[in-house]
Design an enzyme around this catalytic site. Structure first.
Site, mmCIF file in Angstrom:
data_model
loop_
_atom_site.group_PDB
_atom_site.id
_atom_site.type_symbol
_atom_site.label_atom_id
_atom_site.label_comp_id
_atom_site.label_asym_id
_atom_site.label_seq_id
_atom_site.Cartn_x
_atom_site.Cartn_y
_atom_site.Cartn_z
ATOM 1 N N GLY A 70 0.840 -1.195 0.000
ATOM 2 C CA GLY A 70 0.000 0.000 0.000
ATOM 3 C C GLY A 70 0.875 1.245 0.000
ATOM 4 O O GLY A 70 0.559 2.244 -0.660
ATOM 5 N N THR A 71 1.982 1.185 0.700
ATOM 6 C CA THR A 71 2.907 2.317 0.758
ATOM 7 C C THR A 71 3.381 2.692 -0.648
ATOM 8 O O THR A 71 3.395 3.864 -1.028
ATOM 9 C CB THR A 71 4.131 1.945 1.632
ATOM 10 O OG1 THR A 71 3.648 1.645 2.940
ATOM 11 C CG2 THR A 71 5.139 3.066 1.695
ATOM 12 N N ASN A 155 -6.631 4.730 9.918
ATOM 13 C CA ASN A 155 -6.088 3.497 10.493
ATOM 14 C C ASN A 155 -5.995 3.525 12.013
ATOM 15 O O ASN A 155 -5.883 2.483 12.647
ATOM 16 C CB ASN A 155 -4.701 3.221 9.902
ATOM 17 C CG ASN A 155 -3.809 4.437 9.927
ATOM 18 O OD1 ASN A 155 -4.088 5.429 9.246
ATOM 19 N ND2 ASN A 155 -2.750 4.388 10.698
ATOM 20 N N GLN A 181 -7.461 0.502 4.794
ATOM 21 C CA GLN A 181 -8.206 -0.037 5.937
ATOM 22 C C GLN A 181 -9.660 -0.352 5.605
ATOM 23 O O GLN A 181 -10.293 -1.145 6.289
ATOM 24 C CB GLN A 181 -8.146 0.949 7.124
ATOM 25 C CG GLN A 181 -6.763 1.106 7.737
ATOM 26 C CD GLN A 181 -6.267 -0.153 8.459
ATOM 27 O OE1 GLN A 181 -7.037 -1.062 8.770
ATOM 28 N NE2 GLN A 181 -4.970 -0.211 8.715
ATOM 29 N N HIS A 203 -2.350 -7.517 2.780
ATOM 30 C CA HIS A 203 -2.217 -8.115 4.114
ATOM 31 C C HIS A 203 -3.223 -7.585 5.134
ATOM 32 O O HIS A 203 -3.303 -8.072 6.250
ATOM 33 C CB HIS A 203 -0.771 -8.008 4.627
ATOM 34 C CG HIS A 203 -0.323 -6.650 5.065
ATOM 35 N ND1 HIS A 203 -0.290 -6.275 6.388
ATOM 36 C CD2 HIS A 203 0.114 -5.582 4.369
ATOM 37 C CE1 HIS A 203 0.176 -5.040 6.481
ATOM 38 N NE2 HIS A 203 0.423 -4.593 5.268
ATOM 39 N N THR A 239 9.040 -7.986 -12.775
ATOM 40 C CA THR A 239 8.297 -9.231 -12.964
ATOM 41 C C THR A 239 7.235 -9.355 -11.882
ATOM 42 O O THR A 239 7.523 -9.163 -10.697
ATOM 43 C CB THR A 239 9.266 -10.430 -12.902
ATOM 44 O OG1 THR A 239 10.246 -10.245 -13.916
ATOM 45 C CG2 THR A 239 8.538 -11.743 -13.123
ATOM 46 N N CYS A 323 6.231 4.635 15.213
ATOM 47 C CA CYS A 323 7.258 4.367 16.198
ATOM 48 C C CYS A 323 8.576 4.896 15.643
ATOM 49 O O CYS A 323 8.940 4.584 14.521
ATOM 50 C CB CYS A 323 7.333 2.853 16.369
ATOM 51 S SG CYS A 323 8.386 2.332 17.681
HETATM 52 C C1 PLP Z 1 -4.183 3.623 5.991
HETATM 53 C C2 PLP Z 1 -2.950 2.893 5.593
HETATM 54 N N1 PLP Z 1 -2.313 3.232 4.477
HETATM 55 C C3 PLP Z 1 -1.207 2.590 4.062
HETATM 56 C C4 PLP Z 1 -0.675 1.566 4.790
HETATM 57 C C5 PLP Z 1 0.566 0.890 4.294
HETATM 58 O O1 PLP Z 1 0.267 -0.326 3.672
HETATM 59 P P1 PLP Z 1 1.428 -1.434 3.479
HETATM 60 O O2 PLP Z 1 1.646 -2.038 4.827
HETATM 61 O O3 PLP Z 1 0.873 -2.390 2.489
HETATM 62 O O4 PLP Z 1 2.612 -0.708 2.970
HETATM 63 C C6 PLP Z 1 -1.291 1.178 5.979
HETATM 64 C C7 PLP Z 1 -0.714 0.100 6.816
HETATM 65 O O5 PLP Z 1 -0.801 0.129 8.017
HETATM 66 C C8 PLP Z 1 -2.468 1.855 6.395
HETATM 67 O O6 PLP Z 1 -3.105 1.518 7.523
#
Ligand code: PLP
Length: 381
Positions: A70-71, A155, A181, A203, A239, A323
């Site tokens: 997601g990042t 989150n 989320q 995940h 890939t 953290c």
């Molecule tokens: C709102 C939100 N965005 C992005 C992320 C990041 O996702 P990833 O862990 O797949 O990088 C998280 C993960 O905690 C999240 O809660």
């Protein structure tokens, strides 16, 4: 000692069917870019998975760009849309004050390195974005705005944002939403929301770590962030992670998460907490929220201490905030909602999920009086 996992917002247990689909896929030989039979077989499996995920999120298969997290999807969306719009003289990036660091940090990086001006939309005491502020900014700066990124739900508190209102106000300006989320926890459709871009992560829905997706309208052209073999619309070469993608699609379509059941557990937990710790307050309690996330302030405590005391009782929960060097910062989300540093650092996040039970709730409530008493005593010493 019990082992109770109430940190489903951090990551979720893998769904059994996802595990078996992934292990089978790991043994399948064939690079999806290869033209021979093995390669084409992997390609077919991946395109089936893409189609299945597209259905789950209300998008077209061609709108899905697989990423490693997601990042990464958030980074591609913010940087890519910004760079694209900057060619037309637009440099303003609008985000909310409560975004995850995976949006906050790329936005601030763009300000430091790429000449962006970042405007943060404030939130009220329930954690809801200020639509009047957004409207006013759009009225005065419309022609300068490159991208708007507002998360679908938070989150730390679970508070759901009015994304369709944001899209309505934005008009032609691209809106991205981090829905990591929200996916599979609350109704969510890319096409119905009218977004330009949306972020998902496997995940958080019973899928594997290391696979995410950026849903991006076909009409949005953004520069490549990873150059190479030209995969994923030439935006994100590399890939494809076939087992991860297959696992993501299987988890997302498994419908193992019963929102009503999880919501009942959450509400029973809140009622239990209020009984045993009457001065505890639930953050964002009056707003529309995700079923599973509860953020609670326990006055006179330090969340780091509470976390360790909880862990000592076999309970895995979270402070919700980032953290740094082993110490939790005061949550920028709670500060934006009006907390001071001290109360923001007296809060814990409990997040329930598909595998949570009433017995988990009862156990956590049963250990709370002792944990909070010891946390308060430690805070005074
Ligand atoms: C709102 C939100 N965005 C992005 C992320 C990041 O996702 P990833 O862990 O797949 O990088 C998280 C993960 O905690 C999240 O809660």
């Amino acid at each position: 000692m019990s082992s109770i996992y109430v940190d489903h917002a951090a990551t979720t247990p893998m769904v059994e069917t996802c595990f078996s689909a992934m292990t089978a896929q790991m043994l399948q030989l064939g690079n999806p870019s290869s033209l021979h039979t093995n390669g084409r077989a992997t390609r077919k499996t991946l395109e089936d998975a893409r189609e299945s995920l597209a259905k789950e999120i209300g998008a077209l298969p061609g709108e899905i760009i697989f990423t490693a997290s997601g990042t990464e999807a958030n980074n591609i969306a913010l940087k890519g849309i910004f760079w694209s719009a900057r060619k037309n003289g637009r440099n303003v990036v609008i985000i909310s004050a409560i975004e995850h660091h995976a949006v906050l940090d790329p936005a601030h990086w763009l300000a430091e390195h790429e000449g962006a001006e970042v405007i943060q939309v404030p939130v009220d005491s329930e954690g809801l974005i200020d639509l009047d502020f957004l409207q006013e900014t759009l009225n005065t700066r419309r022609d300068e705005i490159a991208v708007i990124s507002i998360m679908h739900s938070n989150n730390e508190t679970g508070v759901i944002q009015p994304i369709s209102e944001v899209v309505k106000l934005a008009g032609e300006i691209p809106v991205h939403s981090d829905a990591v989320q929200s996916f599979k926890k609350t109704p969510l459709s890319f096409s119905e929301l009218g977004l330009f871009a949306l972020t998902l992560s496997a995940h958080k829905v019973g899928g594997p770590l290391g696979i995410g997706a950026l849903i991006l309208r076909r009409t949005v052209e953004i520069p490549a962030l990873l150059h190479g073999g030209g995969q994923e619309r030439e935006i994100r070469s590399g890939t494809l992670n076939a087992p991860g993608i297959v696992g993501f699609a299987v988890a997302a379509s498994s419908n193992h998460y019963d929102a009503l059941r999880v919501e009942e557990l959450r509400d029973s937990f809140i009622a239990g907490v209020r009984k045993v710790i009457p001065d505890a307050t639930v953050n964002g309690v009056n707003a529309k929220r995700l079923p599973g996330i509860v953020n609670i302030t326990f006055p006179g405590t330090q969340s780091d201490t509470l976390l360790l005391l909880m862990d000592g009782q076999g309970v895995s929960c979270s402070t919700g905030s980032a953290c740094s060097a082993g110490v939790h910062e005061a949550s920028h989300v709670l500060i934006a909602m009006g907390h001071n540093v001290q109360t923001a650092q007296s809060s814990l996040r409990f997040s329930f999920g598909a595998t949570s039970t009433q017995a988990d709730v009862d156990y956590v409530v049963s250990v709370l009086p002792d944990v909070i008493a010891r946390g308060r005593a430690a805070n005074l010493s």
